[in-house]
Design an enzyme around this catalytic site. Structure first.
Site, PDB file in Angstrom:
ATOM      1  N   GLU A 168      29.558 121.544  96.543  1.00  0.00           N
ATOM      2  CA  GLU A 168      28.521 121.049  95.639  1.00  0.00           C
ATOM      3  C   GLU A 168      28.373 121.890  94.369  1.00  0.00           C
ATOM      4  O   GLU A 168      27.364 122.583  94.176  1.00  0.00           O
ATOM      5  CB  GLU A 168      27.180 120.930  96.375  1.00  0.00           C
ATOM      6  N   GLU A 351      29.390 115.266 103.938  1.00  0.00           N
ATOM      7  CA  GLU A 351      28.028 115.468 104.431  1.00  0.00           C
ATOM      8  C   GLU A 351      27.247 114.177 104.259  1.00  0.00           C
ATOM      9  O   GLU A 351      27.374 113.497 103.235  1.00  0.00           O
ATOM     10  CB  GLU A 351      27.266 116.550 103.635  1.00  0.00           C
TER      11      GLU A 351
END
Ligand code: IFM
Length: 437
Positions: A168, A351
């Site tokens: 991320e 995720e």
């Protein structure tokens, strides 16, 4: 129970669970160096309740039972992250042998149980010694990170199924250097602009180092949000476009096309590192796969006082404990968009999950997963080459600025006793995956 079946995803589709080092490991006394999350979390006001990751789920000692849970759930893969300061306490230089031993045991433990290791090099626990030198704001991080990547490839590469460089990068750069919500907590456009470029430049140098040292199956994990406008008026549409550029297109464009969106480079202007363009070939090194973390959509409107390029507002869909709207269609839309507009390399949902404080019975979470798994099937039916899905998270864990207050696990953790108790969502996965590994 889920309404979807493993067979719907075809042979070879990978199901897994995900975690990250600082959020679960604890085990800070093995020679591990300090990380930016140690000091950030122990500074009053930064984290709910002053919670830190000092003990977390004590996965450092309890990993055998955690791996048993993964095996017994029928999962094929485990997405975990290495702690950079556990392996190299000062970020560069001397290696911590106890840290190498820990990850040796963990990876061998996965392989012994038939679980494929999916590793991430950086999930936010930057060694403090490197933050002292400017961290992600310092161009030299591309070299420090490449050296760390080379070490991981040399020590563990032959046993890893896949390796991601960064988890991320939007959070590493924007959330942590512009919005100030995560460590190191800057609220500064120049700091953010530098971090936005350096995190991707370092990703590219790490890909080179991993490849040069024999590691295979390399990628990066992006958090993407479906961008929508608060209304059809041109100001809100422009705000949405800018929000999409800062959140999604900066990373997709940089990595997959070697080009940042012009609206963002114009906005950041001289705050960007001088001559950043010369690094774009490294930023866009070819990858073997792309990971996408998906949680919700973002709704944008024009900034009310004109001081910012956009503002986000809350939508009115059902929300999780994070206040994030539940929007499965956003996942299929994003997967199809990435496949149509950016790349044909295999995609993984690395995720997806929801926070909710419930007991062991978590019907809303079961429903959430079922709907998002259907969204993956829909994306595949529309031509997106999605090869795997990882639930966030195996365990309730340290949710960064939210501390232990938010629970994402499919397994409940009692933080007093460290007792693990599978929730209904774990059993739903187990029911779907049982005996198929
Ligand atoms: O807990 C985080 C994880 O570390 C990164 N992706 C989002 C999760 C939920 O907020």
């Amino acid at each position: 129970m889920f309404s979807v079946d493993r067979k719907d995803f075809g042979p070879g589709f990978t199901f897994g669970v995900a975690t990250a080092a600082y959020q679960i490991e604890g085990g800070q006394d093995d020679g591990r160096g300090a990380s930016i999350w140690d000091s950030f979390s122990s500074t009053p006001g930064n984290v709910h309740n002053g919670d830190t990751g000092a003990v977390a789920c004590n996965h450092y000692e309890l990993w055998p039972q955690d791996l048993d849970l993964i095996r017994d759930g029928g999962f094929d893969g485990y997405r975990f992250s290495f702690s950079w300061p556990r392996l190299i306490p000062e970020g560069t230089g001397a290696i911590n042998p106890a840290g190498v031993d820990f990850y040796d045991r963990l990876i061998d433990g996965m392989l012994a149980r038939g679980i494929k290791p999916y590793a991430t090099l950086y999930h936010w626990d930057l060694p403090s010694a490197l933050q002292d030198k400017g961290g992600w704001m310092n161009r030299d991080i591309a070299g420090w990170f490449a050296d760390y990547a080379a070490l991981v490839a040399q020590k563990f590469g032959d046993r890893l199924q896949a390796t991601a460089t960064i988890n991320e990068p939007w959070c590493v750069a924007f959330l942590s250097h512009y919005l100030g919500i995560h460590a190191p907590g800057y609220r500064d456009v120049r700091a953010a602009a530098r971090a936005m470029h350096h995190v991707l430049f370092a990703h590219g140098t790490a890909i080179d180092a991993l490849r040069a040292n024999g590691a295979k199956n390399l990628g990066i994990v992006l958090n993407l949000e479906k961008a929508e406008a608060a209304s059809d008026n041109p100001e809100d549409l422009a705000a949405m476009n800018m929000g999409d550029a800062v959140f999604n297109r900066w990373y997709l464009g940089g990595i997959l096309k070697g080009q940042y969106p012009e609206d963002v480079t114009t906005w950041l202007g001289d705050n960007l590192p001088r001559d950043y363009q010369r690094d774009m070939e490294v930023v866009s090194r070819p990858l073997d796969w792309l990971g996408i973390n998906y949680y919700t959509r973002g709704i944008y409107r024009a900034s009310t006082d004109g001081s910012r390029p956009f503002e986000q507002i809350k939508g009115d869909l059902e929300k999780t404990d994070m206040g994030w709207e539940i929007y499965p269609k956003g996942l299929s839309d994003l997967l199809v968009r990435v496949s149509n507009e950016y790349t044909k390399i295999p995609l993984y949902v690395t995720e997806n999950g929801m926070a909710e404080v419930e007991g062991d019975d978590d019907p809303r979470r079961v429903h959430y997963y079922d709907d998002h798994l259907k969204a993956v099937l829909s994306a595949r039916a529309q031509g997106a080459d999605v090869r795997g899905y990882f639930a966030w998270s195996l365990l309730d864990n340290y949710e960064w600025a939210e501390g232990y207050n938010k629970r994402f696990g499919i397994v409940h953790v009692d933080y007093e006793t460290q007792q693990r108790t599978p929730k209904a969502s774990y059993r739903a996965f187990q029911g779907m995956l049982h005996n198929t590994r």
